[in-house]
Design a protein around this motif. Structure first.
Motif, short mmCIF file in Angstrom:
data_model
loop_
_atom_site.label_atom_id
_atom_site.label_comp_id
_atom_site.label_asym_id
_atom_site.label_seq_id
_atom_site.Cartn_x
_atom_site.Cartn_y
_atom_site.Cartn_z
N GLU A 1 38.93 -111.91 -71.04
CA GLU A 1 37.72 -111.43 -71.29
C GLU A 1 38.07 -110.16 -69.78
OE1 GLU A 1 34.11 -113.37 -72.13
OE2 GLU A 1 34.92 -115.03 -72.17
N MET B 1 32.70 -117.17 -68.90
CA MET B 1 33.82 -115.82 -69.57
C MET B 1 35.60 -117.12 -69.63
SD MET B 1 33.15 -113.52 -66.40
CE MET B 1 35.54 -112.57 -67.23
N HIS C 1 38.74 -109.91 -75.66
CA HIS C 1 38.13 -110.82 -76.03
C HIS C 1 39.50 -111.79 -76.60
CE1 HIS C 1 37.96 -110.03 -80.03
NE2 HIS C 1 37.47 -108.60 -79.72
#
Length: 263
Positions: A35, A31, A175
């Motif tokens: 995120e 990640m 994102h």
């Protein structure tokens, strides 16, 4: 881009939201800080100073002499907390981030206030491992972002959630930066080779909350009970019909559970 430097001069990107007691969120495997589910973070940022940061290497700057490992992740977290906080902080670790949170709690207890572990395990022979097919799936390189998204949905989210939300683009709506592939490989090797801390869990004397989804196929939910049973006074919350990605399925609910615990 706001950064701090680790002791070996590796930049860690971070952002801060809200004000109040400090919570540091520790990322899971693969990640980036962009995120984290925005609705979970915003729920907590109304009452807390929330720090999100990237692990070493995620933004592309790596030190060939210092590999990313779970203990090294705890040392990097120490550098971050020492730089950005005046005293003990709350730590929230998701998946691999929970492993780092446990290492941090054992190594640096004076810098810890509360610890929250989400979809995580204690490592070593005491933890319940995932099925081999899941491990094999996690390690595959895929051709495009659509394939990665589809796999993430299968591994992290329950079938009932995917049926209720049939558009894959609605599963992970937050994102931005994409993790450097080299760092993702190092992270995979880090948690696969981690020796674990089960024998030290009884040493943790700070309040601990363990959150797990009852349908987690990446980190089987029995691991939450193993951790909670081994840490004196730890609290266990099992979220029904939730997978490894409980933070994506139930972002506001998880945020409220954390907020109540810290308050």
């Amino acid at each position: 881009m706001t950064e701090i430097l680790t002791q070996d001069n590796i930049p860690l990107r971070y952002v801060i939201q809200g004000s109040g007691p400090t919570i540091v969120f520790v990322l899971g495997y693969g990640m980036t800080l962009d995120e984290w589910p925005g609705r979970m973070i915003s729920t907590l940022a109304t009452s807390f100073r929330v720090i999100l940061y990237n692990h070493r290497g995620v933004s592309g700057v790596m030190n060939p002499s210092v590999k990313f490992t779970i203990p090294q992740g705890a040392r990097d977290l120490y550098d971050l907390v020492s730089e950005l906080a005046d005293g003990p902080v709350h730590i929230v670790g998701y998946s691999m981030g929970g492993m780092i949170g446990l290492e941090f709690a054992i190594r640096y207890p004076d810098l810890l206030d509360h610890l929250v572990l989400i979809s995580s395990d204690c490592g070593g022979s005491e933890c319940i491992t995932r099925d081999d097919r899941v491990t094999e799936e996690m390690g595959k390189e895929l051709p495009d972002i659509e394939a990665y998204l589809e796999r993430a949905g299968r591994l992290l989210l329950t079938e009932s959630f995917r049926k209720k939300h049939p558009d894959p683009m609605s599963w992970f709506v937050d994102h931005g930066e994409v993790a450097d592939p080299r760092s993702v490989i190092e992270q995979y090797e880090a948690f696969e080779t981690w020796e674990g801390v089960y024998s030290n869990l009884h040493e943790i004397r700070k309040p601990v909350l363990v959150i797990t989804g009852d349908r987690d196929i990446v980190t089987p939910p029995q691991n939450g009970a193993i951790i909670a049973d081994a840490i004196p006074g730890a609290e266990l919350v099992v979220v029904e019909d939730a997978g490894h990605g409980v933070i994506f399925q139930e972002p506001v609910r998880v945020g409220n559970i954390i907020s109540r615990f810290l308050s």
